[in-house]
Design a protein around this motif. Structure first.
Motif: not given
Ligand code: NAD
Length: 488
Positions: A146-148, A169-174, A227-231, A252-253
């Motif tokens: 997971p990205k975090g 998808p964010a939660l699915a990936c952990g 925060v590790d990534a922003i969507t 990453p964004v």
């Protein structure tokens, strides 16, 4: 949710504003006060990010893929079970017709959790066996981590659908998430907190901080070092501002931004299907869909007939209360957004447009007079450099221009700073393949619009965004790919 007060959802609890700041939420339908929303600042964002970090390092991080995906299926079932609550919340916030929200927004909210729980179980991995010239041997394999902590920042036009498109998808990936819903639409993001509690998703996995963007919860969230990534989904200008902030820390964004999408109608099309398709693309959700069509190009032999037929469709859209089954079009999201759209309506006339229909505020019953009602509007005769043709209006309107050749229309369609979507209507198979590659947009529909397999890549080119989400593409963004090299 606590009565008519929308609270933050942090670390599995609904919490009030740390600074006792609340702002009003008004109904787009009649202007009545729906409730007050807690305004988050640095303190709430910090609590939410810390809770999200702790969950990553705690029970969520230790869960097996099977346990995690079971939870996401349970979330989907709970959304289904509370379908009417979600429907009430979405309709209250947006004013959209109940029939539309019950067919699109709420089912897609649940579907997103199922689709990404399925997808994450089928992600392929890489494996390479190697031998160097000197005879050293190793096995290489890739793993996805997971990205975090992911910041999820959402707009108001399809609140539940677009938020879950990122959260699932964010939660699915952990990962764990901190969501900043639009200040206009607090309802379904808050309800999803109740769903997470019911299902038993561990504390800190899903957090919501309400508030505005700049100098408020949104900006505090994007600036938070935890925060590790922003969507983000929203306007291109906001995406640009967020990207600058993300540059600090090289985070990453994923940016899903605005559009000024072309609709292209050739004389050989199925005429009725094309008129119906463009009417949906221009007026559905009161024109508040990023994928909508505000620029329509029609081949000259059918131009007059097409304009007349689209006018009939537009004028048939009766404004009305969301619960009224005969309502054809809801209000805009707010009076402030209506002012913006009306400025473009005025601008069109100043720029010399021929008004085919609409152009102002419709007649509505007195009980709805305080709402953000607007007429579906069609113009012809504008130059391509008019702001009305170049800028995203995000209202129920389109400009229609004739064209004479495929080459001309490709050039017109691509002459835009945006590149999100296009819809093309033709019976010529060869032409549809040619346009499928020559139109510079992330999503190209042939004889259709707003038809999606959720495994396909979704996103825009140019100022319409960076990155793709959907299926494996979402999993690419929400995971970090690592290579492990094992000497043997
Ligand atoms: P917006 O950019 O004004 O706001 C979106 C979100 O960003 C809100 O939650 C807002 O509070 C927050 N925000 C604003 N400024 C911020 C900042 N400086 N830092 C952090 N957060 C900030 O967009 P909107 O008006 O809510 O939505 C309409 C726009 O969204 C349109 O341009 C539309 O095309 C676009 N959109 C794009 C897609 C897509 O998938 N490409 C989908 C839907 C909507």
């Amino acid at each position: 949710m606590s009565g008519a007060t929308f609270l933050h959802f942090i670390d599995n609890s609904f919490v009030p504003s740390a600074t006792d700041r609340y702002f009003d939420k008004r109904s787009p339908v009649d202007g009545s006060l729906l409730g007050s929303i807690a305004e988050g600042g640095a303190a709430e964002v910090d609590s939410a990010v810390r809770a999200a970090r702790a969950a990553l390092q705690g029970s969520w991080g230790r869960m097996s893929l099977a346990q995690r995906t079971e939870m996401l299926y349970a979330v989907a079932r709970e959304i289904d079970r509370r379908f009417d609550d979600f429907l009430d919340a979405e309709v209250a916030d947006t004013g959209k017709p109940r029939s539309a929200a019950s067919h699109v927004d709420i089912p897609r909210g649940a579907a997103n959790f199922r689709v990404f729980a399925d997808a994450v179980k089928n992600v392929p991995t890489e494996f390479f066996e190697m031998t160097t010239p000197e005879g050293r041997k190793a096995f290489n394999y890739s793993v996805r981590a997971p990205k975090g902590v992911i910041a999820v920042i959402c707009p108001w036009n399809l609140p539940l659908l677009l938020m879950t498109w990122k959260v699932a998808p964010a939660l699915a990936c952990g990962n764990t998430v901190v969501v900043k819903p639009s200040e206009e639409t607090p309802g379904t993001a808050t309800l999803l907190g109740e769903v997470m509690q019911t299902v038993g998703v561990p504390a800190g996995v899903y957090n919501v901080v309400h508030g505005f963007g700049a100098d408020s919860a949104g900006e505090h969230l994007t600036r938070h070092a935890g925060v590790d990534a922003i969507t983000f989904t929203g306007e291109s200008a906001t995406g640009s501002a967020i990207m600058k902030v993300a540059a600090d820390g090289v985070r990453p964004v994923s940016l899903e931004l605005g559009g000024k999408n072309p609709g292209i109608v050739f004389a050989d099309c199925d005429f009725d299907a094309a008129v119906g398709g463009i009417a949906r693309a221009s007026f559905l959700n009161t024109g508040q869909i990023c994928l909508g069509t505000e620029r329509v190009y029609v081949e000259r032999p059918i131009f007059d007939k097409f304009v007349a037929a689209l006018k009939v469709k537009a004028e048939a859209l009766r404004p009305g209360h969301p619960s009224d089954k005969t309502t054809g079009i809801g209000p805009l999201i707010s009076l402030a957004h209506r002012d913006k759209v009306l400025r473009y309506y005025k601008h069109a006339i100043e720029d010399g447009a021929t008004l085919i229909c609409g152009g102002g505020i419709p007649q509505v019953p007195d009980s709805l007079a305080g709402g953000a009602w607007i007429q579906p509007t069609i113009w012809t005769g504008l130059a391509e450099d008019s702001a009305v043709v170049r800028e995203e209006i995000f209202g129920p309107c389109c400009h229609i221009r004739p064209f004479d050749s495929e080459e001309e229309v490709v050039s017109l369609a691509n002459d835009t700073p945006y590149g999100l979507a296009a819809t093309i209507w033709t019976r010529d198979v060869g032409r549809s393949f040619r346009l499928g590659t020559s139109i510079t947009a992330g999503i190209i529909w042939i004889n259709s619009w707003f038809l999606r397999d959720l495994r396909t890549p979704f996103g825009g080119s140019k100022q319409s965004g960076i990155g793709r989400e959907g299926g494996i593409h979402s999993l690419e963004f929400y995971t970090e790919l690592r290579n492990v090299c094992v000497a043997t």
